[in-house]
Design a protein around this motif. Structure first.
Motif, mmCIF file in Angstrom:
data_model
loop_
_atom_site.group_PDB
_atom_site.id
_atom_site.type_symbol
_atom_site.label_atom_id
_atom_site.label_comp_id
_atom_site.label_asym_id
_atom_site.label_seq_id
_atom_site.Cartn_x
_atom_site.Cartn_y
_atom_site.Cartn_z
ATOM 1 N N LEU A 1 0.818 -1.214 0.000
ATOM 2 C CA LEU A 1 0.000 0.000 0.000
ATOM 3 C C LEU A 1 0.854 1.268 0.000
ATOM 4 C CD1 LEU A 1 -2.719 -1.102 2.584
ATOM 5 C CD2 LEU A 1 -2.909 -1.085 0.089
ATOM 6 N N PHE A 2 2.116 1.144 0.411
ATOM 7 C CA PHE A 2 3.018 2.297 0.455
ATOM 8 C C PHE A 2 3.743 2.536 -0.861
ATOM 9 C CE2 PHE A 2 2.553 1.111 4.912
ATOM 10 C CZ PHE A 2 2.245 2.341 5.473
ATOM 11 N N ILE A 3 3.625 1.622 -1.807
ATOM 12 C CA ILE A 3 4.350 1.748 -3.079
ATOM 13 C C ILE A 3 4.046 3.060 -3.795
ATOM 14 C CG2 ILE A 3 4.586 0.782 -5.403
ATOM 15 C CD1 ILE A 3 4.505 -1.997 -4.139
ATOM 16 N N PRO A 4 2.806 3.491 -3.880
ATOM 17 C CA PRO A 4 2.558 4.762 -4.588
ATOM 18 C C PRO A 4 3.308 5.958 -3.980
ATOM 19 C CG PRO A 4 0.494 3.609 -4.221
ATOM 20 C CD PRO A 4 1.551 2.854 -3.477
ATOM 21 N N PHE A 5 3.597 5.883 -2.702
ATOM 22 C CA PHE A 5 4.283 6.988 -2.035
ATOM 23 C C PHE A 5 5.797 6.905 -2.164
ATOM 24 C CE2 PHE A 5 0.338 6.066 0.290
ATOM 25 C CZ PHE A 5 -0.352 7.242 0.018
ATOM 26 N N THR A 6 6.321 5.783 -2.686
ATOM 27 C CA THR A 6 7.766 5.596 -2.763
ATOM 28 C C THR A 6 8.264 5.347 -4.182
ATOM 29 O OG1 THR A 6 7.533 3.234 -2.347
ATOM 30 C CG2 THR A 6 7.868 4.648 -0.423
ATOM 31 N N LEU A 7 7.440 5.590 -5.180
ATOM 32 C CA LEU A 7 7.852 5.324 -6.565
ATOM 33 C C LEU A 7 9.095 6.130 -6.951
ATOM 34 C CD1 LEU A 7 4.482 4.984 -8.484
ATOM 35 C CD2 LEU A 7 6.150 3.205 -7.979
ATOM 36 N N ASN A 8 9.212 7.350 -6.473
ATOM 37 C CA ASN A 8 10.397 8.146 -6.782
ATOM 38 C C ASN A 8 11.658 7.509 -6.216
ATOM 39 O OD1 ASN A 8 8.834 9.997 -8.119
ATOM 40 N ND2 ASN A 8 8.640 11.366 -6.348
ATOM 41 N N ASP A 9 11.545 6.912 -5.026
ATOM 42 C CA ASP A 9 12.703 6.249 -4.422
ATOM 43 C C ASP A 9 13.083 4.987 -5.190
ATOM 44 O OD1 ASP A 9 12.774 8.184 -2.441
ATOM 45 O OD2 ASP A 9 11.477 7.032 -1.115
ATOM 46 N N LEU A 10 12.103 4.294 -5.724
ATOM 47 C CA LEU A 10 12.381 3.066 -6.475
ATOM 48 C C LEU A 10 13.079 3.354 -7.800
ATOM 49 C CD1 LEU A 10 9.106 1.028 -5.868
ATOM 50 C CD2 LEU A 10 11.349 0.676 -4.837
ATOM 51 N N ALA A 11 12.964 4.574 -8.301
ATOM 52 C CA ALA A 11 13.625 4.930 -9.560
ATOM 53 C C ALA A 11 15.147 4.850 -9.439
ATOM 54 C CB ALA A 11 13.199 6.332 -9.999
ATOM 55 N N GLY A 12 15.672 5.015 -8.238
ATOM 56 C CA GLY A 12 17.117 4.959 -8.026
ATOM 57 C C GLY A 12 17.656 3.571 -7.740
ATOM 58 N N LEU A 13 16.810 2.568 -7.826
ATOM 59 C CA LEU A 13 17.227 1.196 -7.544
ATOM 60 C C LEU A 13 18.087 0.656 -8.681
ATOM 61 C CD1 LEU A 13 16.879 -1.185 -5.548
ATOM 62 C CD2 LEU A 13 14.931 -1.898 -6.914
ATOM 63 N N THR A 14 19.297 0.260 -8.340
ATOM 64 C CA THR A 14 20.205 -0.300 -9.346
ATOM 65 C C THR A 14 20.116 -1.824 -9.318
ATOM 66 O OG1 THR A 14 22.075 -0.444 -7.815
ATOM 67 C CG2 THR A 14 21.796 1.638 -9.049
ATOM 68 N N LEU A 15 20.646 -2.470 -10.338
ATOM 69 C CA LEU A 15 20.651 -3.929 -10.389
ATOM 70 C C LEU A 15 21.443 -4.501 -9.213
ATOM 71 C CD1 LEU A 15 19.893 -6.543 -11.837
ATOM 72 C CD2 LEU A 15 22.004 -6.318 -13.162
ATOM 73 N N GLY A 16 22.566 -3.871 -8.898
ATOM 74 C CA GLY A 16 23.390 -4.342 -7.777
ATOM 75 C C GLY A 16 22.651 -4.273 -6.452
ATOM 76 N N ASN A 17 21.950 -3.163 -6.213
ATOM 77 C CA ASN A 17 21.173 -3.028 -4.984
ATOM 78 C C ASN A 17 20.003 -4.014 -4.960
ATOM 79 O OD1 ASN A 17 22.728 -1.066 -3.803
ATOM 80 N ND2 ASN A 17 21.503 0.620 -4.584
ATOM 81 N N PHE A 18 19.409 -4.261 -6.104
ATOM 82 C CA PHE A 18 18.307 -5.213 -6.189
ATOM 83 C C PHE A 18 18.780 -6.618 -5.843
ATOM 84 C CE2 PHE A 18 15.586 -8.162 -8.596
ATOM 85 C CZ PHE A 18 14.365 -7.853 -8.024
#
Length: 168
Positions: A50-67
């Motif tokens: 339910l919190f995903i809509p509020f954190t989409l901007n943060d997910l944009a910075g997710l790199t393959l290594g961090n994933f």
């Protein structure tokens, strides 16, 4: 007074963790370690999604290594939870919870090795006391006099949970 507030909220967390461990024990014993963990993670994922809509901007910075790192850490955490729940099924919950809570010692040792942290004499003695407590909790002392090491029920699984949570 901020100190009194801090102490009050520390006790709230302390009590909350105890209640959570009680429900964890009940659910693990009623279902099994795998089913209880599955339902716990499923409901947690649904709730936190339910919190995903509020954190989409943060997910944009997710790199393959961090994933990949997050996937590996997630598996380590999941294995620790399954070990913990399995230990709760097999052993005495107060002993299992105490052994599992010793993951802070694993973190301390890893910090000494990787981050070159240091401990003073009192801190070192406290870590030693925790190790003695773990030893006395994991092994069946009644059978220890026979000269053989006998593990208490669930103690080894609780120790694995602490190790995995410390690495996590």
């Amino acid at each position: 007074d901020y100190q009194m507030e801090s102490i009050f909220f520390a006790f709230v967390v302390f009590f909350g963790w105890g209640v959570a461990d009680l429900f964890t024990t009940i659910s693990s014993r009623k279902l099994n370690a795998y089913s209880a963990t599955f339902w716990n993670y499923l409901f947690g994922t649904i709730l936190l999604s339910l919190f995903i809509p509020f954190t989409l901007n943060d997910l944009a910075g997710l790199t393959l290594g961090n994933f990949v790192l997050n996937l590996i850490l997630g598996v380590i955490l999941l294995l620790g939870v399954v070990c913990f729940r399995s230990a709760l099924i097999k052993g005495s919950s107060p002993v299992i919870v105490a052994i599992s809570a010793s993951y802070a010692v694993v973190i301390t040792i890893l910090s000494l090795v990787f981050f070159k942290e240091t401990l003073n004499v009192v801190q070192s003695l406290c870590v030693l006391l925790v190790f003695i407590g773990i030893f006395l909790s994991v092994f069946d002392l009644a059978k220890l006099s026979s000269g053989k090491l006998h593990f208490g029920k669930g103690g080894v699984l609780a120790l694995f949970a602490a190790l995995l949570w410390g690495i996590y």
